[in-house]
Design a protein around this motif. Structure first.
Motif, PDB file in Angstrom:
ATOM      1  N   VAL A  77       0.844  -1.206   0.000  1.00 25.75           N
ATOM      2  CA  VAL A  77       0.000   0.000   0.000  1.00 25.75           C
ATOM      3  C   VAL A  77       0.871   1.244   0.000  1.00 25.75           C
ATOM      4  O   VAL A  77       0.602   2.204  -0.726  1.00 25.75           O
ATOM      5  CB  VAL A  77      -0.976  -0.024   1.203  1.00 25.75           C
ATOM      6  CG1 VAL A  77      -1.629   1.326   1.406  1.00 25.75           C
ATOM      7  CG2 VAL A  77      -2.027  -1.111   1.007  1.00 25.75           C
ATOM      8  N   GLU A  78       1.920   1.226   0.791  1.00 24.97           N
ATOM      9  CA  GLU A  78       2.820   2.381   0.888  1.00 24.97           C
ATOM     10  C   GLU A  78       3.413   2.741  -0.471  1.00 24.97           C
ATOM     11  O   GLU A  78       3.557   3.914  -0.814  1.00 24.97           O
ATOM     12  CB  GLU A  78       3.913   2.077   1.898  1.00 24.97           C
ATOM     13  CG  GLU A  78       4.662   3.284   2.386  1.00 24.97           C
ATOM     14  CD  GLU A  78       5.494   2.944   3.596  1.00 24.97           C
ATOM     15  OE1 GLU A  78       5.383   3.684   4.584  1.00 24.97           O
ATOM     16  OE2 GLU A  78       6.241   1.946   3.556  1.00 24.97           O
ATOM     17  N   ARG A  79       3.742   1.727  -1.269  1.00 24.99           N
ATOM     18  CA  ARG A  79       4.297   1.972  -2.601  1.00 24.99           C
ATOM     19  C   ARG A  79       3.264   2.598  -3.538  1.00 24.99           C
ATOM     20  O   ARG A  79       3.628   3.286  -4.490  1.00 24.99           O
ATOM     21  CB  ARG A  79       4.828   0.676  -3.201  1.00 24.99           C
ATOM     22  CG  ARG A  79       6.123   0.192  -2.559  1.00 24.99           C
ATOM     23  CD  ARG A  79       6.772  -0.928  -3.361  1.00 24.99           C
ATOM     24  NE  ARG A  79       5.977  -2.136  -3.439  1.00 24.99           N
ATOM     25  CZ  ARG A  79       6.026  -3.128  -2.545  1.00 24.99           C
ATOM     26  NH1 ARG A  79       6.815  -3.039  -1.500  1.00 24.99           N
ATOM     27  NH2 ARG A  79       5.285  -4.197  -2.704  1.00 24.99           N
ATOM     28  N   GLU A  80       1.986   2.357  -3.285  1.00 28.16           N
ATOM     29  CA  GLU A  80       0.920   2.864  -4.148  1.00 28.16           C
ATOM     30  C   GLU A  80       0.391   4.234  -3.726  1.00 28.16           C
ATOM     31  O   GLU A  80      -0.251   4.912  -4.514  1.00 28.16           O
ATOM     32  CB  GLU A  80      -0.248   1.878  -4.171  1.00 28.16           C
ATOM     33  CG  GLU A  80       0.089   0.528  -4.758  1.00 28.16           C
ATOM     34  CD  GLU A  80       0.436   0.610  -6.234  1.00 28.16           C
ATOM     35  OE1 GLU A  80      -0.240   1.345  -6.976  1.00 28.16           O
ATOM     36  OE2 GLU A  80       1.412  -0.060  -6.645  1.00 28.16           O
ATOM     37  N   MET A  81       0.640   4.619  -2.472  1.00 32.20           N
ATOM     38  CA  MET A  81       0.075   5.869  -1.952  1.00 32.20           C
ATOM     39  C   MET A  81       1.034   7.034  -2.176  1.00 32.20           C
ATOM     40  O   MET A  81       2.237   6.889  -2.034  1.00 32.20           O
ATOM     41  CB  MET A  81      -0.202   5.748  -0.453  1.00 32.20           C
ATOM     42  CG  MET A  81      -1.326   4.815  -0.107  1.00 32.20           C
ATOM     43  SD  MET A  81      -1.604   4.751   1.678  1.00 32.20           S
ATOM     44  CE  MET A  81      -2.326   6.362   1.960  1.00 32.20           C
ATOM     45  N   SER A  82       0.450   8.179  -2.495  1.00 36.48           N
ATOM     46  CA  SER A  82       1.283   9.380  -2.611  1.00 36.48           C
ATOM     47  C   SER A  82       1.411  10.074  -1.259  1.00 36.48           C
ATOM     48  O   SER A  82       2.398  10.733  -0.985  1.00 36.48           O
ATOM     49  CB  SER A  82       0.700  10.332  -3.653  1.00 36.48           C
ATOM     50  OG  SER A  82      -0.637  10.644  -3.328  1.00 36.48           O
ATOM     51  N   ASN A  83       0.391   9.960  -0.440  1.00 34.73           N
ATOM     52  CA  ASN A  83       0.448  10.512   0.915  1.00 34.73           C
ATOM     53  C   ASN A  83      -0.575   9.789   1.779  1.00 34.73           C
ATOM     54  O   ASN A  83      -1.408   9.055   1.277  1.00 34.73           O
ATOM     55  CB  ASN A  83       0.193  12.025   0.918  1.00 34.73           C
ATOM     56  CG  ASN A  83      -1.177  12.380   0.349  1.00 34.73           C
ATOM     57  OD1 ASN A  83      -2.050  11.526   0.210  1.00 34.73           O
ATOM     58  ND2 ASN A  83      -1.366  13.629   0.008  1.00 34.73           N
ATOM     59  N   GLY A  84      -0.476   9.979   3.076  1.00 34.97           N
ATOM     60  CA  GLY A  84      -1.411   9.340   3.990  1.00 34.97           C
ATOM     61  C   GLY A  84      -0.755   8.240   4.798  1.00 34.97           C
ATOM     62  O   GLY A  84       0.429   7.946   4.640  1.00 34.97           O
ATOM     63  N   ASP A  85      -1.539   7.652   5.649  1.00 29.27           N
ATOM     64  CA  ASP A  85      -1.074   6.602   6.559  1.00 29.27           C
ATOM     65  C   ASP A  85      -1.272   5.241   5.894  1.00 29.27           C
ATOM     66  O   ASP A  85      -2.402   4.750   5.770  1.00 29.27           O
ATOM     67  CB  ASP A  85      -1.869   6.696   7.865  1.00 29.27           C
ATOM     68  CG  ASP A  85      -1.410   5.708   8.921  1.00 29.27           C
ATOM     69  OD1 ASP A  85      -0.750   4.705   8.581  1.00 29.27           O
ATOM     70  OD2 ASP A  85      -1.736   5.936  10.094  1.00 29.27           O
ATOM     71  N   ALA A  86      -0.167   4.627   5.482  1.00 24.94           N
ATOM     72  CA  ALA A  86      -0.233   3.345   4.768  1.00 24.94           C
ATOM     73  C   ALA A  86      -0.812   2.249   5.647  1.00 24.94           C
ATOM     74  O   ALA A  86      -1.546   1.381   5.167  1.00 24.94           O
ATOM     75  CB  ALA A  86       1.145   2.946   4.259  1.00 24.94           C
ATOM     76  N   ARG A  87      -0.507   2.275   6.935  1.00 25.02           N
ATOM     77  CA  ARG A  87      -1.015   1.251   7.850  1.00 25.02           C
ATOM     78  C   ARG A  87      -2.543   1.346   7.952  1.00 25.02           C
ATOM     79  O   ARG A  87      -3.239   0.334   7.903  1.00 25.02           O
ATOM     80  CB  ARG A  87      -0.352   1.407   9.218  1.00 25.02           C
ATOM     81  CG  ARG A  87      -0.615   0.283  10.150  1.00 25.02           C
ATOM     82  CD  ARG A  87       0.331   0.365  11.358  1.00 25.02           C
ATOM     83  NE  ARG A  87       0.162  -0.769  12.210  1.00 25.02           N
ATOM     84  CZ  ARG A  87       0.629  -1.979  11.975  1.00 25.02           C
ATOM     85  NH1 ARG A  87       1.318  -2.211  10.895  1.00 25.02           N
ATOM     86  NH2 ARG A  87       0.412  -2.966  12.805  1.00 25.02           N
ATOM     87  N   GLU A  88      -3.045   2.553   8.070  1.00 27.28           N
ATOM     88  CA  GLU A  88      -4.492   2.766   8.140  1.00 27.28           C
ATOM     89  C   GLU A  88      -5.158   2.350   6.825  1.00 27.28           C
ATOM     90  O   GLU A  88      -6.192   1.691   6.819  1.00 27.28           O
ATOM     91  CB  GLU A  88      -4.765   4.240   8.431  1.00 27.28           C
ATOM     92  CG  GLU A  88      -6.228   4.597   8.570  1.00 27.28           C
ATOM     93  CD  GLU A  88      -6.387   6.076   8.844  1.00 27.28           C
ATOM     94  OE1 GLU A  88      -6.719   6.814   7.887  1.00 27.28           O
ATOM     95  OE2 GLU A  88      -6.179   6.486  10.003  1.00 27.28           O
TER      96      GLU A  88
END
Length: 184
Positions: free
Chosen positions: A128-139
């Protein structure tokens, strides 16, 4: 049969019976009979029925992790493809899928199922972290897992058609992935 062989045979027999019968509380005697050992043998290797069920669940978690990793490798880490593999695992192996998440049944088994399940969640967080530009990947990963797990449970029990009114499960998965990754 060797000492380790007996333990392995009991777990393998438990997995087979679980898959055949769909009973997530498959009995010790049935497992012993399938493994070709005495009805008292499971107690020598597993102090409780729950500990044997937990060993069976460990196999299921490992199989689920392998299925998801294979889907990620095949699809270039596409989250929707991984989510579809998760749902397909639930549909094709509903009893194992149910057992893996029966914490009420497995509680107090002495097994450390978290040693398998927590790295699986960590792997999802990394994806998820690799796909997100910002925000909490764990959430976002937690939201994704909850949403996809709901689809999986409904699909595995044959209730998705009733609940979603004919919406294609791939569409639902795409919506859950998109919404989970959306900035908040």
């Amino acid at each position: 049969m060797t000492i380790e062989g007996t333990r392995e045979a009991l777990v393998r027999a438990g997995v087979e019976l679980l898959e055949e019968t769909g009973d997530s509380d498959v009995g010790l005697r049935a497992i012993a009979r399938r493994a070709g050992v005495s009805h008292g043998a499971p107690r020598r290797w597993f102090p409780t029925h729950r500990s044997l069920l937990a060993a069976i669940a460990e196999v299921g978690l490992a199989d689920l992790a392998a299925t998801l990793a294979e889907a990620a490798d095949r699809a270039g880490s596409d989250l929707a493809a991984v989510a579809e593999a998760y749902v397909e695992f639930a549909v094709s192996r509903p009893a194992m899928f149910t057992l893996v998440f029966r914490h009420d049944l497995l509680e107090g088994s002495g097994a450390e199922l978290r040693t398998v399940s927590q790295p699986l969640f960590g792997w999802l967080v990394d994806m998820v972290e690799r796909e997100m530009s910002n925000g909490d990947a764990r959430e976002a990963a937690a939201a994704l897992w909850v949403g996809v797990h709901g689809i999986a449970v409904l699909a595995a029990t044959g209730s998705l058609e009733l609940a979603a009114g004919g919406v294609d499960r791939r569409q639902l998965i795409a919506i859950v992935v998109r919404n989970s990754l959306a900035p908040r």
